[in-house]
Design an enzyme around this catalytic site. Sequence first.
Site, PDB file in Angstrom:
ATOM      1  N   LYS A  69       4.797  11.004  16.924  1.00  0.00           N
ATOM      2  CA  LYS A  69       5.193   9.643  17.318  1.00  0.00           C
ATOM      3  C   LYS A  69       6.248   9.700  18.426  1.00  0.00           C
ATOM      4  O   LYS A  69       6.197   8.929  19.388  1.00  0.00           O
ATOM      5  CB  LYS A  69       5.727   8.888  16.100  1.00  0.00           C
ATOM      6  CG  LYS A  69       4.643   8.587  15.068  1.00  0.00           C
ATOM      7  CD  LYS A  69       5.213   8.054  13.756  1.00  0.00           C
ATOM      8  CE  LYS A  69       4.104   7.911  12.717  1.00  0.00           C
ATOM      9  NZ  LYS A  69       4.561   7.401  11.416  1.00  0.00           N
ATOM     10  N   GLN A 113      10.009   7.147   7.827  1.00  0.00           N
ATOM     11  CA  GLN A 113       8.764   7.853   7.482  1.00  0.00           C
ATOM     12  C   GLN A 113       8.596   7.928   5.969  1.00  0.00           C
ATOM     13  O   GLN A 113       9.536   8.264   5.245  1.00  0.00           O
ATOM     14  CB  GLN A 113       8.787   9.260   8.114  1.00  0.00           C
ATOM     15  CG  GLN A 113       7.499  10.026   7.975  1.00  0.00           C
ATOM     16  CD  GLN A 113       6.328   9.424   8.771  1.00  0.00           C
ATOM     17  OE1 GLN A 113       6.523   8.690   9.738  1.00  0.00           O
ATOM     18  NE2 GLN A 113       5.114   9.728   8.363  1.00  0.00           N
ATOM     19  N   ASP A 136       6.703  -0.882  11.554  1.00  0.00           N
ATOM     20  CA  ASP A 136       5.641  -0.426  10.652  1.00  0.00           C
ATOM     21  C   ASP A 136       5.023  -1.595   9.890  1.00  0.00           C
ATOM     22  O   ASP A 136       3.977  -1.440   9.252  1.00  0.00           O
ATOM     23  CB  ASP A 136       6.210   0.561   9.624  1.00  0.00           C
ATOM     24  CG  ASP A 136       5.950   2.011   9.993  1.00  0.00           C
ATOM     25  OD1 ASP A 136       4.902   2.278  10.601  1.00  0.00           O
ATOM     26  OD2 ASP A 136       6.792   2.858   9.645  1.00  0.00           O
TER      27      ASP A 136
HETATM   28  N1  GUN Z   1       3.533   7.961   6.262  1.00  0.00           N
HETATM   29  C1  GUN Z   1       2.199   8.064   6.506  1.00  0.00           C
HETATM   30  N2  GUN Z   1       1.816   7.158   7.433  1.00  0.00           N
HETATM   31  C2  GUN Z   1       2.925   6.460   7.776  1.00  0.00           C
HETATM   32  C3  GUN Z   1       3.148   5.394   8.687  1.00  0.00           C
HETATM   33  O1  GUN Z   1       2.250   4.882   9.371  1.00  0.00           O
HETATM   34  N3  GUN Z   1       4.449   4.968   8.763  1.00  0.00           N
HETATM   35  C4  GUN Z   1       5.441   5.502   8.011  1.00  0.00           C
HETATM   36  N4  GUN Z   1       6.664   4.986   8.141  1.00  0.00           N
HETATM   37  N5  GUN Z   1       5.256   6.474   7.149  1.00  0.00           N
HETATM   38  C5  GUN Z   1       4.003   6.966   7.038  1.00  0.00           C
END
Ligand code: GUN
Length: 323
Positions: A69, A113, A136
């Site tokens: 990311k 995350q 998110d």
């Molecule tokens: N863990 C797995 N996928 C994601 C996501 O899209 N965002 C976040 N914050 N954690 C994750």
Amino acid sequence: MKPRALRRGSHEERPVAARILDGRAMADRWRAWVKAQVAAFRDRTGRVPGLATILIGDHPASQSYVRAKQRACAEVGIRTLHHHLPGEADRRTVLGLLGRLADDPEVHGILVQLPLPPHLDEEEILGAIPLEKDVDGFHPWNIGRLGLKGRDPYFVPCTPLGILTMLQEAQIPIAGRRAVVLGRSRIVGLPMALLLLRLDATVTVCHSRTPHLAEVTRQADLLIVAAGRPGLVRGEMVRPGAAVIDVGIHRVPDPQAPGGYRLVGDVVFEEVIQVAGALTPVPGGVGPMTVAMLLVNTLKAAQRQVEGSASPWPEPPPATAPL
Ligand code: GUN
């Protein structure tokens, strides 16, 4: 979906293989679009969109997702600030950090995350992210608004938004179709089901306690598989011509592959490709689009906070947005 041609086999006529929905190519076009938008935003406002990422603990897959990311942000001109906390960080430490990021005008988006270490309450931590920085879309308010027709959330979670964008770009209809979602997580299954419902699909959500799964999945025109179980969906579980979206990603040992493993999804690709009308590959399907939609959401967060408005839906319409 259009009827598909038949391939002559030795014993019977079988449908030709499904259309592959190439998430990498779509994500490339979206990243180019975000990059141009970020440059235009910078020219208009003198500001740079900023994303704060928080990783708590040393979960190896989470570390690599967060790195991907950050890399994607750097490529399009979004600034990232990373905070890596030890796995034993207590709630006050995490909430204190979130409070500082909430007040920081250079931070337009905050991403924590998941999964969190078990001693932290996901509801409390995600609920402490300001709504307008919740890129998110996991805050209970944003999830709730997603389920209310006629009310927009500030942000739609990145994986469901990426899947919606792929379906729209592939011109796969949603309204009036039967959609089956396997999985009910906050990250994918639940928001995906709410999103499909608001787009007028008839939605069934299946999970680990659903009996006779194949009977349900065979009804689906749209099958979204986010169960977290490698190889769960076999060819005979899919309705001929269905669009199948595979969200799973798993490492399986493979001595022939470089690194000793290969990536597979929740769907048995070689079987489902013979039955489905459209299918996302793993890797190179949903994953790149998830990251691309995080960039879109972060851009929108900055636009909303600095310029005062932004819609949560991809703009301009996805069919024409990619450059
Ligand atoms: N863990 C797995 N996928 C994601 C996501 O899209 N965002 C976040 N914050 N954690 C994750």
